[in-house]
Design an enzyme around this catalytic site. Structure first.
Site, PDB file in Angstrom:
ATOM      1  N   GLN A 180       0.829  -1.209   0.000  1.00  0.00           N
ATOM      2  CA  GLN A 180       0.000   0.000   0.000  1.00  0.00           C
ATOM      3  C   GLN A 180       0.869   1.266   0.000  1.00  0.00           C
ATOM      4  O   GLN A 180       0.500   2.295   0.581  1.00  0.00           O
ATOM      5  CB  GLN A 180      -0.946  -0.012   1.202  1.00  0.00           C
ATOM      6  CG  GLN A 180      -2.159  -0.885   1.027  1.00  0.00           C
ATOM      7  CD  GLN A 180      -3.112  -0.367  -0.050  1.00  0.00           C
ATOM      8  OE1 GLN A 180      -3.149   0.816  -0.351  1.00  0.00           O
ATOM      9  NE2 GLN A 180      -3.885  -1.278  -0.643  1.00  0.00           N
ATOM     10  N   SER A 181       1.983   1.225  -0.688  1.00  0.00           N
ATOM     11  CA  SER A 181       2.899   2.364  -0.724  1.00  0.00           C
ATOM     12  C   SER A 181       2.287   3.565  -1.439  1.00  0.00           C
ATOM     13  O   SER A 181       1.815   3.468  -2.572  1.00  0.00           O
ATOM     14  CB  SER A 181       4.194   1.965  -1.429  1.00  0.00           C
ATOM     15  OG  SER A 181       4.985   3.095  -1.725  1.00  0.00           O
TER      16      SER A 181
END
Length: 338
Positions: free
Chosen positions: A78-79
Site C-alpha cells: 500500500q505504498s
C-alpha cells in the site's frame, strides 16, 4: 546556515502548482491547550496527493535529464510512493514499474486489491513483487534486474532507489518544503513529522536550518525503533548535506525521534493509532492514514501528554497524505471504530 539557492542546481519536474495550505486546527488547539497547525501536504494534487509528490519532482527531474522513458520504484503493497510515481509517470508519458514488498504480514484481501494498489492499476503501471519487507539492497537489486531486461528491449529505465547507499534526491523536495513553511509561518516552536525512510524528516529539518529556523523537529517513528531510526537519520542527513555542500554536524545534532506510537510495527494499527485517527476526523473533519499520519498524530498527543510540547506552544504537524491506504485497511479499522 543560509539558503544561497542551493536547490537551483538540481533538475526538477514541476508537479505542484504552489505551496500547500497551512491550516489552524481550532478545536484541537482548544482541547490540547496548544496552538496547533496542519501543513496540508495531503493536498499536493497529483494522483491523490501526498508528500511523495515533492520528492518525485527531483527524481523525475533527474530521470528526464537522463532521457529516461520508464521509472522503476519499490515500496510496501500500500505504498503511497509507488502510487505517486505511477501518477507522475502517466503525466509525463512515461511507463512505470512498481515493485510491491511484503512488509506487513497477515493482511486481508482488501490490502492487496484496494487503495493504492487499485489506483496504480488504473494508472497503467506494471507490477512486480518482492517477498521480503526489510531487505532494501535486495529490493533495489531486483529493480535493477528488471531494468536490465528493459534496456535489452530498447527502453531507457531509471531506478528510484530505496537503500541508503544512493543519494536521497527526494529529500530535496522537503528542503524546499522547510523553506516554504518558514515563509508561511516565520515563528513556531515545533514541527512533528513522520519518520520512515528519513527523506521527508531529514529534508524538512535541513530546509528549516537553511532558513535559519531553530524550532524543534520531532520525528515520529513509523517503521523502526528510535535507536535504529536515529542511526538512519544520521546517514540521511549526511547524504543530504553532501548533496547541498553544507556541514552535516549541526543537522545531526537536531535529530529527535520517538517510537511511542510505533507498536505493533510498520503498517500495523494499534489502539493508539485508531484513537488518533478517530480524534482528528471527529474533531476537525480531516482524515489521517493508518501507516504514517495517524501514528504521527498519536506521537504528537504523547508529546503533549508528557509535557515535552508545552501549553501554549505553536506546533505544526505535517500531513503527508496517504489517504487511499484507508481503503486497504478497512478490516483493521471499521470493526474497531466506535
Amino acid at each position: 546556515m543560509t539558503q544561497d539557492n542551493k536547490l537551483d542546481g538540481f533538475p526538477r519536474a514541476q508537479f505542484m502548482s504552489g505551496p500547500t495550505p497551512l491550516e489552524r486546527l481550532d478545536r484541537l488547539s482548544s482541547e490540547l491547550g496548544i496552538d496547533l497547525w496542519l501543513k496540508r501536504d495531503d493536498l499536493t494534487g497529483l494522483g491523490f496527493g501526498g508528500n511523495k509528490t515533492r520528492q518525485l519532482e527531483f527524481y523525475f527531474g533527474d530521470a528526464l535529464q537522463q532521457g529516461a522513458d520508464t521509472i522503476l520504484i519499490t515500496g510496501a503493497v500500500q505504498s503511497n510512493f509507488v502510487r505517486s510515481a505511477a501518477a507522475a509517470s502517466a503525466k509525463l508519458g512515461m511507463q512505470s514499474v512498481l515493485q510491491l514488498e511484503e512488509r506487513v504480514p497477515e493482511m486481508g484481501q482488501e490490502y492487496y486489491s484496494s487503495g493504492n494498489v487499485m489506483l496504480a492499476k488504473i494508472l497503467g503501471a506494471e507490477h512486480m513483487s518482492y517477498p521480503e519487507g526489510e531487505d532494501e539492497a535486495g529490493a533495489d537489486a531486483a529493480l535493477h534486474a528488471r531494468a536490465d531486461e528493459l534496456k535489452a528491449e530498447g527502453r531507457t529505465p531509471y531506478v528510484i532507489h530505496l537503500g541508503l547507499n544512493h543519494p536521497p534526491l527526494g529529500a530535496l523536495g522537503y528542503v524546499f518544503a522547510g523553506q516554504e513553511l518558514c515563509q508561511q509561518m516565520p515563528d513556531f516552536d515545533a514541527v512533528v513529522v513522520p519518520s520512515g525512510s528519513g527523506a521527508t524528516h531529514g529534508g524538512l529539518l535541513t530546509g528549516l536550518a537553511l532558513a535559519e529556523n531553530s524550532s524543534s523537529v520531532y520525528g515520529v517513528c513509523v517503521r523502526r525503533d528510535s535507536e535504529k531510526q536515529k542511526a538512519r537519520m544520521d546517514t540521511v542527513l549526511q547524504k543530504v548535506a553532501d548533496l547541498l555542500g553544507i556541514d552535516a554536524a549541526p543537522l545531526r545534532d537536531r535529530i529527535n525521534v520517538l517510537d511511542d506510537a510505533l507498536a505493533p510495527g510498520y503498517g500495523k494499527v494499534s489502539g493508539m493509532t485508531r484513537a488518533a485517527l478517530e480524534k482528528m476526523a471527529r474533531t476537525e473533519g480531516i482524515f489521517l492514514d493508518p501507516v504514517y499520519t495517524a501514528k504521527t498524530f498519536a506521537g504528537l498527543l504523547h508529546l503533549v501528554s508528557t509535557g515535552e510540547i508545552q501549553p501554549g506552544q505553536k506546533v505544526v504537524m505535517l500531513h503527508t497524505g496517504g489517504l487511499p491506504a484507508l481503503f486497504g485497511y478497512q478490516n483493521e479499522l471499521v470493526d474497531d471504530l466506535t
